[in-house]
Design an enzyme around this catalytic site. Structure first.
Site, PDB file in Angstrom:
ATOM      1  N   TYR A  75       0.852  -1.204   0.000  1.00  0.00           N
ATOM      2  CA  TYR A  75       0.000   0.000   0.000  1.00  0.00           C
ATOM      3  C   TYR A  75       0.882   1.246   0.000  1.00  0.00           C
ATOM      4  O   TYR A  75       1.599   1.513   0.973  1.00  0.00           O
ATOM      5  CB  TYR A  75      -0.889  -0.024   1.245  1.00  0.00           C
ATOM      6  N   TYR A 127      -5.092   5.494  -7.703  1.00  0.00           N
ATOM      7  CA  TYR A 127      -5.366   5.511  -6.274  1.00  0.00           C
ATOM      8  C   TYR A 127      -6.648   4.753  -5.998  1.00  0.00           C
ATOM      9  O   TYR A 127      -7.707   5.334  -5.800  1.00  0.00           O
ATOM     10  CB  TYR A 127      -5.463   6.957  -5.787  1.00  0.00           C
TER      11      TYR A 127
END
Ligand SMILES: [Zn+2]
Lengths: 381, 108
Positions: free
Chosen positions: A285, A335
């Protein structure tokens, strides 16, 4: 800790499969909303696995205002429905929830749909959109918290911004090989050094983009997965640790989430019976580039404090020791708050990576080092 | 800082019950104003228009001698900033009603 009357979560090793993955294009789509993007991602995931959509009896929506409207649009009457907020850590939590629903018979086929229209609606992630007690001092935004953590890392271990640049440069290289990725202009370490500072020591190229798009995953049991179109990808290990007690300064962690990441990673490795050496590719992440360095240390790919030297020389790039975020990640692909990274893990294990395929990719790990840290180990079914 | 009357836990921002013992009885205590620098950054983007003229401005995280962490501004000469450098509070009057605690390097 174990209550002998209850099943051990570890018994779920290799029992739940990801069978379908789908995504939309990524970019700025002011004419779309969460539902239109979500529906397209769902359609792609259904096509991917060849499932009759009327068999979908579990629905999890994330960053989508109404589960009722989503279910209406897809004409679904599930037995199990959950809504999660649009925080950048819900992908990991959602997948665990879906595993439990399938394992306990609450649903046979769960669709997890994530949709994001933050780009075209100009979401800011700072200032009045995310108020905190520290606003009067101008301390705001997740980026500032990550800059604070990276400063500590620089001071404690001598990590440099040129080492940090390796993360952004490697992921941009992957994005250039990914037809879905948004950012495709090549960058160098010097470009990173010369980029506009936002919250120094972090610069523009340390920040993820904000864009619109949607992602869908369809999960079921290993047995049911055998009847579907693609090779199932099994969830072999799961680890979890939240960190709220010392959250007085939002998103900031004094130990750069080392203890939580180590804990979640250890759980996942133990359940899968694996170690960092067994991992062929990592999906980490990357809301901000330092998160990747912190993840590498917590999981044990390198010693604590040594992620800077570890990533030097293209370690994270395709062909390097540990190909990471092979789709370009949040920094350069899109994103999608962890969701697209889980999709990429599945595609790499299936061998669907195209130009960005990691050779002989059998085991992929996902890690989100966030206030809710989660890690998964995926294997071929 | 908020302090629990029962178990002496000291914390900030304030909480409706004591996070340690969950008790109701809490008071406010004046603290020393001494601490150490745990991190600092320079913000080059203004998330509120009021900060535009200050860009870039320096934000810090301070661990007070009494324990709690604070986010604040590091003001004054800060070339000697390094991890765990001692800092001391100053009070900056922003309006007639608002005074903000900020920090400068001790001895600076
Ligand atoms: Zn107490």
């Amino acid at each position: 800790m174990q209550d002998s009357d209850l099943e051990d979560f570890v018994s779920l090793k290799n029992k739940i499969a990801v069978v379908g993955v789908g995504n939309t294009a990524y970019g700025a789509f002011p004419e779309e909303d969460e539902y239109s993007l979500g529906a397209k991602a769902f359609r792609n995931a259904i096509e991917d696995c060849g499932l009759d959509k009327s068999l979908v009896d579990g629905l999890l929506v994330c960053r989508i205002p109404s589960y009722v409207r989503m279910g209406e649009i897809l004409r679904l009457d599930p037995r199990w429905t959950i809504t999660l907020p649009g925080h950048g850590r819900m992908s990991g939590m959602a997948i665990v929830d879906a595993m439990m629903a399938i394992a306990t018979g609450q649903a046979n086929y769960v669709a997890l749909i994530y949709s994001n229209i933050g780009r075209s609606r100009r979401v800011n992630y700072g200032g009045d959109e995310s108020p905190s007690p520290w606003d009067p001092w101008g301390y705001t935004s997740p980026g500032a918290a990550h800059a604070m953590m990276f400063r500590r890392h620089m001071e404690l271990y001598g990590t440099t911004t040129r080492q940090l640049a390796e993360v952004s440069v490697a992921f941009r290289g992957h994005a250039m090989l990914n037809p879905d990725a948004v950012m495709k202009r090549p960058i160098t370490i010097d470009d990173h050094e010369n980029a506009r500072p936002i919250a120094a020591p972090l610069r523009m190229l340390d920040y993820c983009m904000i864009n619109d798009g949607a992602v869908c995953l369809i999960l079921t049991s290993r047995e049911r997965a055998r009847d579907l179109r693609k090779t199932p990808v099994l969830i072999s290990g799961v680890g979890a640790r939240d960190q709220f007690a010392d959250g007085q300064i939002p998103m900031f962690s004094m130990d750069c989430r080392y203890a939580a990441t180590q804990d979640a990673g250890s759980q996942a490795y133990k359940m899968a019976g694996m170690a960092p050496d067994d991992i062929d590719a990592l999906m980490s992440y990357d809301n901000f580039s330092p998160s990747v360095l912190f993840s590498l240390e917590g999981l044990g790919f390198c010693n604590r404090g040594e992620s800077g030297p570890f990533v030097e020389g293209g370690t994270l790039a395709l062909g390097g020791k540990l190909p990471t975020n092979t789709d370009g990640g949040h920094l350069s692909c899109a994103y999608m708050q962890g969701w697209a990274l889980n999709v990429e893990a599945v595609r790499q294990i299936r061998g669907e990576g195209g130009e960005r395929q990691v050779p002989n990719c059998d085991v992929v790990q996902y890690i989100q080092s966030t206030p809710c840290t989660r890690s998964f180990i995926y294997v071929r079914g | 800082m908020q302090v629990c009357d029962d178990c002496a836990d000291i914390h900030f921002p304030p909480t409706p019950v004591c996070p340690a013992c969950l008790g109701d009885h809490q008071s406010w205590q004046i603290v020393s104003g001494d601490g150490v620098l745990e991190s600092w950054i320079d913000l080059h983007r203004a998330y509120w228009p009021g900060f535009t003229d200050d860009l870039p401005y320096r934000v810090c995280i301070v661990k007070l001698a009494e324990g709690p962490l604070l986010a604040s501004n590091l003001v004054g000469p800060s070339e000697g900033a390094k991890l765990h450098a001692p800092v001391r509070v100053i009070f900056e009057q922003v309006t007639d009603e608002i005074t903000l605690p900020k920090f400068r390097l001790a001895g600076g």
